[in-house]
Design a protein around this motif. Structure first.
Motif, mmCIF file in Angstrom:
data_model
loop_
_atom_site.group_PDB
_atom_site.id
_atom_site.type_symbol
_atom_site.label_atom_id
_atom_site.label_comp_id
_atom_site.label_asym_id
_atom_site.label_seq_id
_atom_site.Cartn_x
_atom_site.Cartn_y
_atom_site.Cartn_z
ATOM 1 N N ILE A 86 28.713 -0.379 19.035
ATOM 2 C CA ILE A 86 27.761 0.692 19.331
ATOM 3 C C ILE A 86 27.064 1.131 18.047
ATOM 4 O O ILE A 86 25.839 1.239 18.001
ATOM 5 C CB ILE A 86 28.469 1.882 20.028
ATOM 6 N N LYS A 87 27.849 1.345 17.000
ATOM 7 C CA LYS A 87 27.282 1.782 15.720
ATOM 8 C C LYS A 87 26.273 0.760 15.195
ATOM 9 O O LYS A 87 25.158 1.121 14.796
ATOM 10 C CB LYS A 87 28.396 1.991 14.693
ATOM 11 N N ALA A 88 26.656 -0.504 15.189
ATOM 12 C CA ALA A 88 25.771 -1.557 14.674
ATOM 13 C C ALA A 88 24.498 -1.654 15.510
ATOM 14 O O ALA A 88 23.393 -1.812 14.962
ATOM 15 C CB ALA A 88 26.502 -2.900 14.662
ATOM 16 N N TYR A 89 24.620 -1.543 16.823
ATOM 17 C CA TYR A 89 23.453 -1.637 17.700
ATOM 18 C C TYR A 89 22.485 -0.481 17.426
ATOM 19 O O TYR A 89 21.274 -0.699 17.300
ATOM 20 C CB TYR A 89 23.886 -1.621 19.174
ATOM 21 N N LEU A 90 23.011 0.730 17.320
ATOM 22 C CA LEU A 90 22.140 1.883 17.068
ATOM 23 C C LEU A 90 21.473 1.785 15.697
ATOM 24 O O LEU A 90 20.286 2.084 15.563
ATOM 25 C CB LEU A 90 22.930 3.188 17.189
ATOM 26 N N GLU A 91 22.222 1.347 14.690
ATOM 27 C CA GLU A 91 21.640 1.204 13.354
ATOM 28 C C GLU A 91 20.520 0.171 13.344
ATOM 29 O O GLU A 91 19.525 0.333 12.644
ATOM 30 C CB GLU A 91 22.722 0.833 12.342
ATOM 31 N N GLU A 92 20.684 -0.884 14.133
ATOM 32 C CA GLU A 92 19.682 -1.946 14.168
ATOM 33 C C GLU A 92 18.463 -1.599 15.021
ATOM 34 O O GLU A 92 17.343 -1.991 14.709
ATOM 35 C CB GLU A 92 20.311 -3.235 14.705
ATOM 36 N N HIS A 93 18.669 -0.831 16.096
ATOM 37 C CA HIS A 93 17.591 -0.647 17.079
ATOM 38 C C HIS A 93 16.933 0.724 17.096
ATOM 39 O O HIS A 93 15.943 0.913 17.798
ATOM 40 C CB HIS A 93 18.118 -0.980 18.481
ATOM 41 N N LEU A 94 17.441 1.684 16.348
ATOM 42 C CA LEU A 94 16.757 2.970 16.208
ATOM 43 C C LEU A 94 15.943 2.892 14.929
ATOM 44 O O LEU A 94 16.455 2.497 13.880
ATOM 45 C CB LEU A 94 17.747 4.132 16.164
ATOM 46 N N HIS A 95 14.682 3.265 15.002
ATOM 47 C CA HIS A 95 13.754 3.088 13.887
ATOM 48 C C HIS A 95 13.191 4.420 13.415
ATOM 49 O O HIS A 95 13.090 5.371 14.179
ATOM 50 C CB HIS A 95 12.599 2.170 14.306
ATOM 51 N N GLY A 96 12.793 4.453 12.156
ATOM 52 C CA GLY A 96 12.130 5.635 11.614
ATOM 53 C C GLY A 96 13.038 6.411 10.683
ATOM 54 O O GLY A 96 14.133 5.989 10.328
ATOM 55 N N VAL A 145 24.657 -2.744 26.529
ATOM 56 C CA VAL A 145 25.701 -3.220 27.440
ATOM 57 C C VAL A 145 25.814 -4.740 27.344
ATOM 58 O O VAL A 145 26.921 -5.288 27.250
ATOM 59 C CB VAL A 145 25.419 -2.786 28.901
ATOM 60 N N HIS A 146 24.676 -5.427 27.336
ATOM 61 C CA HIS A 146 24.682 -6.879 27.222
ATOM 62 C C HIS A 146 25.332 -7.327 25.901
ATOM 63 O O HIS A 146 26.131 -8.282 25.879
ATOM 64 C CB HIS A 146 23.247 -7.423 27.327
ATOM 65 N N THR A 147 25.027 -6.635 24.817
ATOM 66 C CA THR A 147 25.626 -6.948 23.517
ATOM 67 C C THR A 147 27.140 -6.799 23.574
ATOM 68 O O THR A 147 27.888 -7.650 23.072
ATOM 69 C CB THR A 147 25.035 -6.030 22.414
ATOM 70 N N ILE A 148 27.606 -5.725 24.193
ATOM 71 C CA ILE A 148 29.049 -5.496 24.335
ATOM 72 C C ILE A 148 29.684 -6.586 25.200
ATOM 73 O O ILE A 148 30.758 -7.112 24.860
ATOM 74 C CB ILE A 148 29.309 -4.094 24.929
ATOM 75 N N GLU A 149 29.043 -6.939 26.278
ATOM 76 C CA GLU A 149 29.603 -7.949 27.194
ATOM 77 C C GLU A 149 29.655 -9.330 26.561
ATOM 78 O O GLU A 149 30.453 -10.174 26.991
ATOM 79 C CB GLU A 149 28.805 -7.980 28.491
ATOM 80 N N GLN A 150 28.833 -9.588 25.542
ATOM 81 C CA GLN A 150 28.832 -10.884 24.866
ATOM 82 C C GLN A 150 30.033 -11.052 23.937
ATOM 83 O O GLN A 150 30.302 -12.152 23.490
ATOM 84 C CB GLN A 150 27.528 -11.075 24.077
#
Length: 151
Positions: A86-96, A145-150
């Protein structure tokens, strides 16, 4: 993605007390999101079975009083062990700049309490409707969710 929100429950609530001001019809979803800037004392609670694909039952939208950021809050129904994903996904996909995202696991509820700044999600505009904001956050969370399921 177009969601079927025919079964939706929409409530306008006071932030301070969580008291329901009014229940709204599905047509309220066509209201521009900047409604919240004009009604800073409110949050909008939206519940629908359509959200199950993003591992939640409801979304709450508000404008943060301090940072004036559009926020979406939801209970994310995945296990605690996915914290680093979750942390890695948010760091990668939240911008600004000034990203005020938070995610805290509630052992009592067995889910993550997630607060996301919509302003930092790619595709966000203040002029978008609640319906468009729901689609934006649905796609964002469904990819998580898809990232977690992978894994």
């Amino acid at each position: 993605m177009e969601l079927n929100l025919n079964d939706v429950t929409i409530e306008r609530c006071l932030k301070d007390t969580e008291e329901v001001i009014a229940k709204e019809e599905v047509s309220f979803l066509n209201t521009p999101l900047n409604y919240l800037n004009q009604h800073m004392e409110e949050f909008i609670f939206i519940e629908s079975e359509a959200f199950h694909g993003m591992k939640t039952e409801s979304l709450s939208f508000e404008v943060d009083d301090v940072f004036k950021t559009y926020m979406v809050l939801f209970g994310f129904q995945v296990q605690k062990k996915y914290a680093s994903t979750i942390k890695a996904y948010l760091e990668e996909h939240l911008h600004g700049e000034n990203i005020y995202a938070s995610y805290i696991f509630s052992g009592e509820d067995g889910l993550w309490d997630v607060n996301l700044p919509l302003n930092n999600v790619e595709g966000f505009t203040e002029e978008m409707t609640f319906n468009e904001a729901i689609s934006l956050i649905y796609n964002f969370a469904a990819k998580l969710v898809h990232t977690i399921e992978q894994q």
